[in-house]
Design a protein around this motif. Structure first.
Motif, mmCIF file in Angstrom:
data_model
loop_
_atom_site.group_PDB
_atom_site.id
_atom_site.type_symbol
_atom_site.label_atom_id
_atom_site.label_comp_id
_atom_site.label_asym_id
_atom_site.label_seq_id
_atom_site.Cartn_x
_atom_site.Cartn_y
_atom_site.Cartn_z
ATOM 1 N N GLN A 1 28.097 34.671 27.540
ATOM 2 C CA GLN A 1 29.210 35.608 27.523
ATOM 3 C C GLN A 1 28.744 37.025 27.836
ATOM 4 N N LYS A 2 27.609 37.418 27.279
ATOM 5 C CA LYS A 2 27.076 38.761 27.534
ATOM 6 C C LYS A 2 26.745 38.942 29.008
ATOM 7 N N ALA A 3 26.163 37.912 29.613
ATOM 8 C CA ALA A 3 25.822 37.992 31.036
ATOM 9 C C ALA A 3 27.088 38.103 31.886
ATOM 10 N N ILE A 4 28.128 37.355 31.517
ATOM 11 C CA ILE A 4 29.391 37.413 32.255
ATOM 12 C C ILE A 4 30.017 38.793 32.117
ATOM 13 N N ILE A 5 29.967 39.356 30.909
ATOM 14 C CA ILE A 5 30.510 40.704 30.690
ATOM 15 C C ILE A 5 29.809 41.703 31.609
ATOM 16 N N ASP A 6 28.485 41.642 31.643
ATOM 17 C CA ASP A 6 27.723 42.576 32.481
ATOM 18 C C ASP A 6 28.082 42.409 33.951
ATOM 19 N N THR A 7 28.188 41.165 34.394
ATOM 20 C CA THR A 7 28.521 40.893 35.800
ATOM 21 C C THR A 7 29.915 41.401 36.155
ATOM 22 N N LEU A 8 30.886 41.098 35.294
ATOM 23 C CA LEU A 8 32.259 41.520 35.574
ATOM 24 C C LEU A 8 32.399 43.041 35.528
ATOM 25 N N LYS A 9 31.664 43.686 34.655
ATOM 26 C CA LYS A 9 31.709 45.154 34.589
ATOM 27 C C LYS A 9 31.157 45.759 35.873
ATOM 28 N N GLU B 1 31.349 44.451 38.715
ATOM 29 C CA GLU B 1 32.358 44.205 39.743
ATOM 30 C C GLU B 1 33.545 45.156 39.613
ATOM 31 N N GLY B 2 33.540 45.968 38.552
ATOM 32 C CA GLY B 2 34.600 46.960 38.389
ATOM 33 C C GLY B 2 35.782 46.506 37.562
ATOM 34 N N LYS B 3 35.663 45.421 36.859
ATOM 35 C CA LYS B 3 36.749 44.922 36.014
ATOM 36 C C LYS B 3 36.877 45.798 34.767
ATOM 37 N N THR B 4 38.099 45.878 34.221
ATOM 38 C CA THR B 4 38.309 46.634 32.992
ATOM 39 C C THR B 4 37.890 45.788 31.789
ATOM 40 N N GLN B 5 37.746 46.453 30.656
ATOM 41 C CA GLN B 5 37.377 45.736 29.443
ATOM 42 C C GLN B 5 38.445 44.711 29.066
ATOM 43 N N LYS B 6 39.696 45.061 29.269
ATOM 44 C CA LYS B 6 40.780 44.140 28.936
ATOM 45 C C LYS B 6 40.730 42.901 29.829
ATOM 46 N N GLU B 7 40.489 43.098 31.116
ATOM 47 C CA GLU B 7 40.397 41.963 32.035
ATOM 48 C C GLU B 7 39.211 41.066 31.677
#
Length: 112
Positions: free
Chosen positions: A11-19, A21-27
């Motif tokens: 989950q932490k790795a996915i959070i870092d990757t999505l961030k 990519e410019g995704k918001t915290q809510k997304e």
């Protein structure tokens, strides 16, 4: 309100990757199925895991091994005798603690 499980490494790795990519915290939170505050804590570096619950043990594993050796020498000692020998070896505890530590599979007679 109780605590939920900590974020997994995946989950932490996915959070870092999505961030990145410019995704918001809510997304991000909706995508991985956790709270937005959990995402925020991870990104800010404040998520260091949960603190341990409950009372600290008064004996160490080494002390427990010492008691086991004392019991194995003479399995029919009373709790008072065990406590005295354990205290002489440097571990200060109550009779109740001796009973709990020695009671893990060992038969120890009670002293009157």
């Amino acid at each position: 309100m109780g605590k939920t499980a900590d974020l997994t490494a995946v989950q932490k790795a996915i959070i870092d990757t999505l961030k990145q990519e410019g995704k918001t915290q809510k997304e991000i939170s909706e995508r991985i199925g956790c709270s937005q505050s959990a995402v925020s804590r991870h990104l800010s570096g404040k998520s260091v895991g949960r603190k341990k619950c409950g009372r600290k043990r008064c004996t160490t594993r080494r002390g427990d091994r010492t008691l086991r050796k004392i019991v194995e020498k003479d399995r029919f000692q009373t709790l008072g005798d065990l406590r005295k020998q354990w205290t002489e070896s440097g571990v200060e505890t109550s009779r109740a603690t001796v009973y709990r530590r020695a009671g893990n599979g060992l038969q120890v007679p009670h002293s009157p």
